[in-house]
Each structure stands twice: as C-alpha cells, then as structure tokens.
Scaffold this active site. Structure first.
Site, PDB file in Angstrom:
ATOM      1  N   CYS A 144       0.813  -1.228   0.000  1.00  0.00           N
ATOM      2  CA  CYS A 144       0.000   0.000   0.000  1.00  0.00           C
ATOM      3  C   CYS A 144       0.844   1.276   0.000  1.00  0.00           C
ATOM      4  O   CYS A 144       0.317   2.359  -0.244  1.00  0.00           O
ATOM      5  CB  CYS A 144      -0.968   0.004   1.176  1.00  0.00           C
ATOM      6  SG  CYS A 144      -2.011  -1.451   1.229  1.00  0.00           S
TER       7      CYS A 144
ATOM      8  N   ASN B  53     -10.176  -0.142   0.220  1.00  0.00           N
ATOM      9  CA  ASN B  53      -8.712  -0.108   0.195  1.00  0.00           C
ATOM     10  C   ASN B  53      -8.229  -0.708  -1.127  1.00  0.00           C
ATOM     11  O   ASN B  53      -8.351  -1.914  -1.342  1.00  0.00           O
ATOM     12  CB  ASN B  53      -8.190  -0.911   1.397  1.00  0.00           C
ATOM     13  CG  ASN B  53      -6.681  -0.861   1.513  1.00  0.00           C
ATOM     14  OD1 ASN B  53      -5.980  -0.483   0.578  1.00  0.00           O
ATOM     15  ND2 ASN B  53      -6.177  -1.256   2.671  1.00  0.00           N
TER      16      ASN B  53
ATOM     17  N   HIS C 236      -3.043   7.116   2.594  1.00  0.00           N
ATOM     18  CA  HIS C 236      -3.528   5.858   2.016  1.00  0.00           C
ATOM     19  C   HIS C 236      -4.957   5.618   2.509  1.00  0.00           C
ATOM     20  O   HIS C 236      -5.252   5.747   3.693  1.00  0.00           O
ATOM     21  CB  HIS C 236      -2.600   4.728   2.459  1.00  0.00           C
ATOM     22  CG  HIS C 236      -3.136   3.364   2.198  1.00  0.00           C
ATOM     23  ND1 HIS C 236      -3.684   2.997   0.985  1.00  0.00           N
ATOM     24  CD2 HIS C 236      -3.212   2.265   2.993  1.00  0.00           C
ATOM     25  CE1 HIS C 236      -4.071   1.739   1.046  1.00  0.00           C
ATOM     26  NE2 HIS C 236      -3.805   1.269   2.244  1.00  0.00           N
TER      27      HIS C 236
HETATM   28  O1  UT7 Z   1      -3.492  -1.070   3.941  1.00  0.00           O
HETATM   29  C1  UT7 Z   1      -3.508  -1.462   5.278  1.00  0.00           C
HETATM   30  C2  UT7 Z   1      -4.527  -2.550   5.327  1.00  0.00           C
HETATM   31  N1  UT7 Z   1      -5.286  -2.810   6.462  1.00  0.00           N
HETATM   32  C3  UT7 Z   1      -5.900  -1.932   7.263  1.00  0.00           C
HETATM   33  O2  UT7 Z   1      -5.796  -0.752   7.224  1.00  0.00           O
HETATM   34  C4  UT7 Z   1      -6.769  -2.544   8.306  1.00  0.00           C
HETATM   35  C5  UT7 Z   1      -6.535  -1.986   9.682  1.00  0.00           C
HETATM   36  N2  UT7 Z   1      -7.491  -2.548  10.600  1.00  0.00           N
HETATM   37  C6  UT7 Z   1      -8.793  -2.210  10.592  1.00  0.00           C
HETATM   38  O3  UT7 Z   1      -9.204  -1.395   9.785  1.00  0.00           O
HETATM   39  C7  UT7 Z   1      -9.710  -2.838  11.615  1.00  0.00           C
HETATM   40  O4  UT7 Z   1      -8.939  -3.562  12.541  1.00  0.00           O
HETATM   41  C8  UT7 Z   1     -10.768  -3.760  10.960  1.00  0.00           C
HETATM   42  C9  UT7 Z   1     -11.775  -2.925  10.179  1.00  0.00           C
HETATM   43  C10 UT7 Z   1     -10.109  -4.770  10.038  1.00  0.00           C
HETATM   44  C11 UT7 Z   1     -11.525  -4.532  12.024  1.00  0.00           C
HETATM   45  O5  UT7 Z   1     -12.102  -3.636  12.951  1.00  0.00           O
HETATM   46  P1  UT7 Z   1     -11.954  -3.918  14.507  1.00  0.00           P
HETATM   47  O6  UT7 Z   1     -12.671  -2.841  15.202  1.00  0.00           O
HETATM   48  O7  UT7 Z   1     -10.475  -4.065  14.790  1.00  0.00           O
HETATM   49  O8  UT7 Z   1     -12.732  -5.271  14.656  1.00  0.00           O
HETATM   50  P2  UT7 Z   1     -12.226  -6.694  15.225  1.00  0.00           P
HETATM   51  O9  UT7 Z   1     -11.286  -7.334  14.271  1.00  0.00           O
HETATM   52  O10 UT7 Z   1     -11.783  -6.522  16.639  1.00  0.00           O
HETATM   53  O11 UT7 Z   1     -13.576  -7.520  15.227  1.00  0.00           O
HETATM   54  C12 UT7 Z   1     -14.666  -7.123  16.040  1.00  0.00           C
HETATM   55  C13 UT7 Z   1     -15.835  -8.025  15.770  1.00  0.00           C
HETATM   56  C14 UT7 Z   1     -15.488  -9.503  15.848  1.00  0.00           C
HETATM   57  O12 UT7 Z   1     -16.595 -10.166  16.439  1.00  0.00           O
HETATM   58  P3  UT7 Z   1     -16.571 -10.592  17.990  1.00  0.00           P
HETATM   59  O13 UT7 Z   1     -15.379 -11.472  18.145  1.00  0.00           O
HETATM   60  O14 UT7 Z   1     -16.448  -9.296  18.756  1.00  0.00           O
HETATM   61  O15 UT7 Z   1     -17.881 -11.266  18.173  1.00  0.00           O
HETATM   62  C15 UT7 Z   1     -15.386  -9.914  14.412  1.00  0.00           C
HETATM   63  O16 UT7 Z   1     -15.666 -11.273  14.208  1.00  0.00           O
HETATM   64  O17 UT7 Z   1     -16.324  -7.808  14.438  1.00  0.00           O
HETATM   65  C16 UT7 Z   1     -16.440  -9.057  13.771  1.00  0.00           C
HETATM   66  N3  UT7 Z   1     -16.247  -8.847  12.347  1.00  0.00           N
HETATM   67  C17 UT7 Z   1     -17.233  -8.557  11.491  1.00  0.00           C
HETATM   68  N4  UT7 Z   1     -18.554  -8.429  11.678  1.00  0.00           N
HETATM   69  C18 UT7 Z   1     -19.285  -8.121  10.610  1.00  0.00           C
HETATM   70  C19 UT7 Z   1     -15.060  -8.856  11.657  1.00  0.00           C
HETATM   71  N5  UT7 Z   1     -15.300  -8.592  10.368  1.00  0.00           N
HETATM   72  C20 UT7 Z   1     -16.635  -8.391  10.244  1.00  0.00           C
HETATM   73  C21 UT7 Z   1     -17.468  -8.092   9.161  1.00  0.00           C
HETATM   74  N6  UT7 Z   1     -18.787  -7.944   9.392  1.00  0.00           N
HETATM   75  N7  UT7 Z   1     -16.977  -7.877   7.910  1.00  0.00           N
END
Ligand code: UT7
EC number: 2.3.1.180
Length: 321
Positions: A115, A278, A248
């Site tokens: 990225c 992204n 980004h």
């Molecule tokens: O170019 C660089 C590339 N990457 C990034 O910039 C990503 C950086 N990270 C992020 O943007 C965030 O960490 C995410 C958007 C990927 C995730 O957000 P988060 O607030 O860190 O969520 P999490 O991974 O802690 O997940 C929270 C909950 C989980 O459920 P439980 O365990 O709390 O019941 C996940 O299973 O959200 C759930 N979850 C979803 N629910 C609905 C994860 N993905 C999804 C989804 N839809 N797509």
C-alpha cells in the site's frame, strides 16, 4: 537545478460500485452498518475476470497523459506499483508500456511496497528525474486485490477493492516535490501478508491476504503520523502551510486518527475510501486525481501523500502542485 513536478493525473475504477449490501446479498456474513462504522467503506469496484492490473493502469495512464498534454512516446520512465501483477514476469510496467504503444525504449519496472507502493514509485521517479537521466515519468498504482481475497474471511474481504491511479511526473525548473521519506521494517511481515507463492507449477502455501487488523491499525496510525511530521521537518515547514493531506485510503478511522495526531481538520483530508475501499497502491493516486479533477487541489497548493502497507513499508512526500 532540475526538479520534478506533477504534470497530470488520471484514475480508473472498473465496473459498477459493489455496495456493502451487495456483499451481504452474495452471502458474506456482514452488514452495511458494521462495515460503515468500522471502516467508512460504502462500496468498492471489482474488476471483471478478464481485466488485469495492466488494463486498469492503461486507462488511468491515458487519462493522466491527456491531462498532462503529452503523448505516450514522451514518457521515458514507467513505474507501476502493484502487489497484484498480471503475472510473475514480465513486469506490469512492461505490459503497460506495450498496451500504451510506447515504442521508444522507455525504462519500465514494477515496485512492490504494497500500500506504500505509489509513494515509493513517485519518490524513485523523482530521483531519476532530478539526476537528469530521465525527463518524464509515468507513475502508476494499479491493483486487482479482489484476486487475492479469501471471500470466506469477512474480516478482510469487505475491506479491499480494485482500481488504478496514475501521474505524469516531469522535469521542471521549480520544485514539485519538496520532501520525501521512505521506510520499511520487515520484522512486521506476518501481520499483513499473502504468504503463498508459486513453485513447480503449484501454488505453494496460502495464496490469500491475511491480516491482524488491530495490529495493522495501531502500526498504521503511528507511522502515518510520524512520517508526515518527518517530511514537514525535512522541508522546514509547519502543517499549517499544507493545504491537503492524502493518506492511504484504508479505513476512515485511520485517516481520522492521523489527522488528529497532526492537528489537521478532516476538511483538509482527501477521503475516497467510502467509494472504493482499500485499493492498496492505487488508493493515493485515485484520491489525488479525484481532488484535482473536482477542483479542490489547485496550482500552487501544497499537499502530503502518505502510505503504509505490508512489509511493513511506509513513506510520505510533501508536494507543491
Ligand atoms: O493497507 C492497510 C490494510 N489494512 C488496514 O488498514 C486494516 C486496519 N485494521 C482495521 O481497519 C480494523 O482492525 C478492521 C476494520 C479490520 C476490524 O475492525 P476492529 O474494530 O479491529 O474489529 P475486530 O477485528 O476486533 O472484530 C470485532 C468483531 C469480531 O466479532 P466478535 O469477536 O467481537 O464477536 C469480528 O468477528 O467484528 C467481527 N467482524 C465482522 N462483523 C461483521 C469482523 N469482520 C466483520 C465483518 N462484518 N466484515
């Protein structure tokens, strides 16, 4: 003294937008509300099976060439930043050269910095131009990230999309790039990677994007703040003298946290993540092109571009348009 300046920008998003509800309709266990709240993404574009990164790059490049008022054969350096090349080799840049009909022997190569790739590519092109070896570069970020997504992993598949952005960077008498900084720390490679490869006619290992979202989030916010301050310091200017910030486009919460850290209000941050998700190396030139074409970025404006991605890599440049 020879400097380098942006002479034209272009971009391309394939097909119709695919909304969050469209993903739900395709059977992904997610919701519009979750995606918008956690990421700010409303839709993304997914390239048709027969389209490759070089196809997306071609249209974005044609638009940048037209905006710059130059012919394909005026280009003597082609750099494509991509993590989703058409094939192992030749480079996507060489294929793009062929598709654009450039027959003048221009140098062409790809940059792999995920990225951060566009920031790497632009910085490299600037150094070629400032050395006097090259006059006019085409720098492109082009990705078909949909090809490396595990569509059963809702934690990643909703985040990414396909697209391309391009700039023509040319020799100039006054600086267009005021400062730049590139960094990497390979020890963080496991938190965002596509670990697999190809050998002996087989895919070896896992061919899909894997990410520790929270670790990436924290790392991204820290280095995007640091590297923006680094280029400001290098140029000897304060953030108040900057008209626009183009980070980004990964997640609106990362953009907001970065803006807060720098003391920049969100109306000075170019934000396109809502409409294309992204797109990795394509995201910065996509956002730049949009802001140039809608008249927000105007001649004389100063802006910072900054990227962070797998590797980990990160970098920034302070530009004067
Ligand atoms: O170019 C660089 C590339 N990457 C990034 O910039 C990503 C950086 N990270 C992020 O943007 C965030 O960490 C995410 C958007 C990927 C995730 O957000 P988060 O607030 O860190 O969520 P999490 O991974 O802690 O997940 C929270 C909950 C989980 O459920 P439980 O365990 O709390 O019941 C996940 O299973 O959200 C759930 N979850 C979803 N629910 C609905 C994860 N993905 C999804 C989804 N839809 N797509």
């Amino acid at each position: 003294m020879i400097y380098a300046r942006i002479a034209g920008t272009g971009s391309f998003l394939p097909g119709e937008p695919v909304t969050n509800d469209d993903l739900v309709a395709r059977g992904i266990d997610t919701s519009d509300q979750w995606i918008i709240e956690r990421t700010g993404i409303r839709s993304r574009h997914l390239a048709a099976a027969e389209m490759s990164s070089s196809d997306l790059a071609k249209t974005a490049s044609e638009r940048a060439l037209e905006a710059a008022g130059v012919r394909p054969d005026d280009i003597d350096l082609i750099i494509v930043a991509t993590s989703t090349p058409d094939c192992i080799f030749p480079s996507t840049a060489a294929l793009l050269q062929s598709k654009l009909g450039i027959r003048n022997g221009a140098a062409a190569f790809d940059v792999q910095a995920v990225c951060s790739g566009f920031v790497y590519g632009l910085t490299i092109a600037e150094k070629f131009i400032r050395s006097g070896s090259h006059q006019r570069a085409l720098v492109v970020g082009a990705e078909v990230f949909s090809r490396i997504l595990d569509w059963s992993d809702r934690g990643t598949c909703v985040l990414f999309g396909d697209g391309a952005g391009a700039v023509v960077l040319e020799a100039a008498g006054a600086p267009g790039i005021l400062a730049s900084a590139l960094h990497a720390d390979g020890s963080h490679h496991p938190i965002l990677c596509v670990p697999g490869g190809v050998a002996a006619g087989q895919v070896v290992g896992d061919p899909f994007l894997r990410m520790d979202g929270q670790a990436v989030f924290k790392f991204a916010v820290r280095v995007l703040g640091d590297v923006a301050l680094e280029v400001l310091d290098q140029a000897g200017v304060t953030v108040d003298s900057v008209d626009w910030l183009i980070p980004h486009q990964a997640n609106i919460r990362i953009l907001q946290a970065t803006a807060r850290r720098l003391g920049v209000s969100m109306d000075k941050v170019i934000t396109t993540v809502d409409r294309h998700g992204n797109t990795s190396a394509a995201s910065i030139p996509l956002a730049l092109d949009l802001a140039v074409r809608d008249g927000r970025i105007r001649p004389g404006h100063r802006f910072i571009i900054e990227g962070v991605g797998g590797g980990f890599t990160w970098g920034a440049a302070l530009l004067q348009f």
